[in-house]
Design a protein around this motif. Sequence first.
Motif, mmCIF file in Angstrom:
data_model
loop_
_atom_site.group_PDB
_atom_site.id
_atom_site.type_symbol
_atom_site.label_atom_id
_atom_site.label_comp_id
_atom_site.label_asym_id
_atom_site.label_seq_id
_atom_site.Cartn_x
_atom_site.Cartn_y
_atom_site.Cartn_z
ATOM 1 N N LEU A 17 41.888 36.680 55.329
ATOM 2 C CA LEU A 17 42.660 37.288 54.243
ATOM 3 C C LEU A 17 42.845 36.341 53.067
ATOM 4 N N SER A 18 43.093 35.077 53.340
ATOM 5 C CA SER A 18 43.254 34.124 52.243
ATOM 6 C C SER A 18 41.925 33.891 51.537
ATOM 7 N N SER A 19 40.825 33.936 52.267
ATOM 8 C CA SER A 19 39.511 33.788 51.642
ATOM 9 C C SER A 19 39.231 34.958 50.716
ATOM 10 N N CYS A 20 39.603 36.151 51.138
ATOM 11 C CA CYS A 20 39.410 37.336 50.293
ATOM 12 C C CYS A 20 40.204 37.193 48.996
ATOM 13 N N GLY A 21 41.429 36.715 49.102
ATOM 14 C CA GLY A 21 42.254 36.526 47.910
ATOM 15 C C GLY A 21 41.628 35.528 46.949
ATOM 16 N N ASN A 22 41.105 34.439 47.471
ATOM 17 C CA ASN A 22 40.449 33.444 46.623
ATOM 18 C C ASN A 22 39.201 34.017 45.974
ATOM 19 N N THR A 23 38.453 34.813 46.716
ATOM 20 C CA THR A 23 37.246 35.418 46.161
ATOM 21 C C THR A 23 37.592 36.385 45.042
ATOM 22 N N ARG A 25 40.250 36.366 43.128
ATOM 23 C CA ARG A 25 40.692 35.599 41.960
ATOM 24 C C ARG A 25 39.495 34.943 41.265
ATOM 25 N N GLY A 26 38.559 34.440 42.038
ATOM 26 C CA GLY A 26 37.371 33.806 41.456
ATOM 27 C C GLY A 26 36.520 34.786 40.677
ATOM 28 N N VAL A 27 36.340 35.979 41.218
ATOM 29 C CA VAL A 27 35.570 37.001 40.512
ATOM 30 C C VAL A 27 36.289 37.392 39.233
ATOM 31 N N GLY A 28 37.593 37.494 39.281
ATOM 32 C CA GLY A 28 38.363 37.818 38.075
ATOM 33 C C GLY A 28 38.189 36.771 36.998
ATOM 34 N N LYS A 29 38.219 35.503 37.385
ATOM 35 C CA LYS A 29 38.018 34.422 36.407
ATOM 36 C C LYS A 29 36.604 34.454 35.846
ATOM 37 N N ASP A 30 35.604 34.682 36.708
ATOM 38 C CA ASP A 30 34.224 34.756 36.252
ATOM 39 C C ASP A 30 34.030 35.901 35.274
ATOM 40 N N THR A 31 34.646 37.038 35.555
ATOM 41 C CA THR A 31 34.537 38.197 34.674
ATOM 42 C C THR A 31 35.190 37.895 33.327
ATOM 43 N N ALA A 32 36.343 37.284 33.358
ATOM 44 C CA ALA A 32 37.030 36.929 32.114
ATOM 45 C C ALA A 32 36.194 35.953 31.295
ATOM 46 N N ASN A 33 35.574 34.986 31.957
ATOM 47 C CA ASN A 33 34.724 34.033 31.241
ATOM 48 C C ASN A 33 33.508 34.723 30.635
ATOM 49 N N ALA A 34 32.938 35.685 31.336
ATOM 50 C CA ALA A 34 31.783 36.419 30.807
ATOM 51 C C ALA A 34 32.186 37.237 29.585
ATOM 52 N N VAL A 35 33.350 37.851 29.624
ATOM 53 C CA VAL A 35 33.842 38.620 28.471
ATOM 54 C C VAL A 35 34.066 37.688 27.288
ATOM 55 N N ASN A 36 34.695 36.552 27.528
ATOM 56 C CA ASN A 36 34.928 35.592 26.443
ATOM 57 C C ASN A 36 33.614 35.095 25.848
ATOM 58 N N ALA A 37 32.641 34.805 26.684
ATOM 59 C CA ALA A 37 31.347 34.332 26.190
ATOM 60 C C ALA A 37 30.656 35.412 25.368
#
Length: 51
Positions: A17-23, A25-37
Amino acid sequence: MTTTAKIAAAFMVLLALSSCGNTIRGVGKDTANAVNATQDAGRSVGHAARK
């Protein structure tokens, strides 16, 4: 099931469950970075077109 096996199973569930939460959050950050780029690239093209 022995007590040790139950504790180990509970630990594995918590770890999963904690691994899923980290994943997530990581996907959310990656998506935000792609939008910013993409927005930055659009601005760069817009500035270049105005010159």
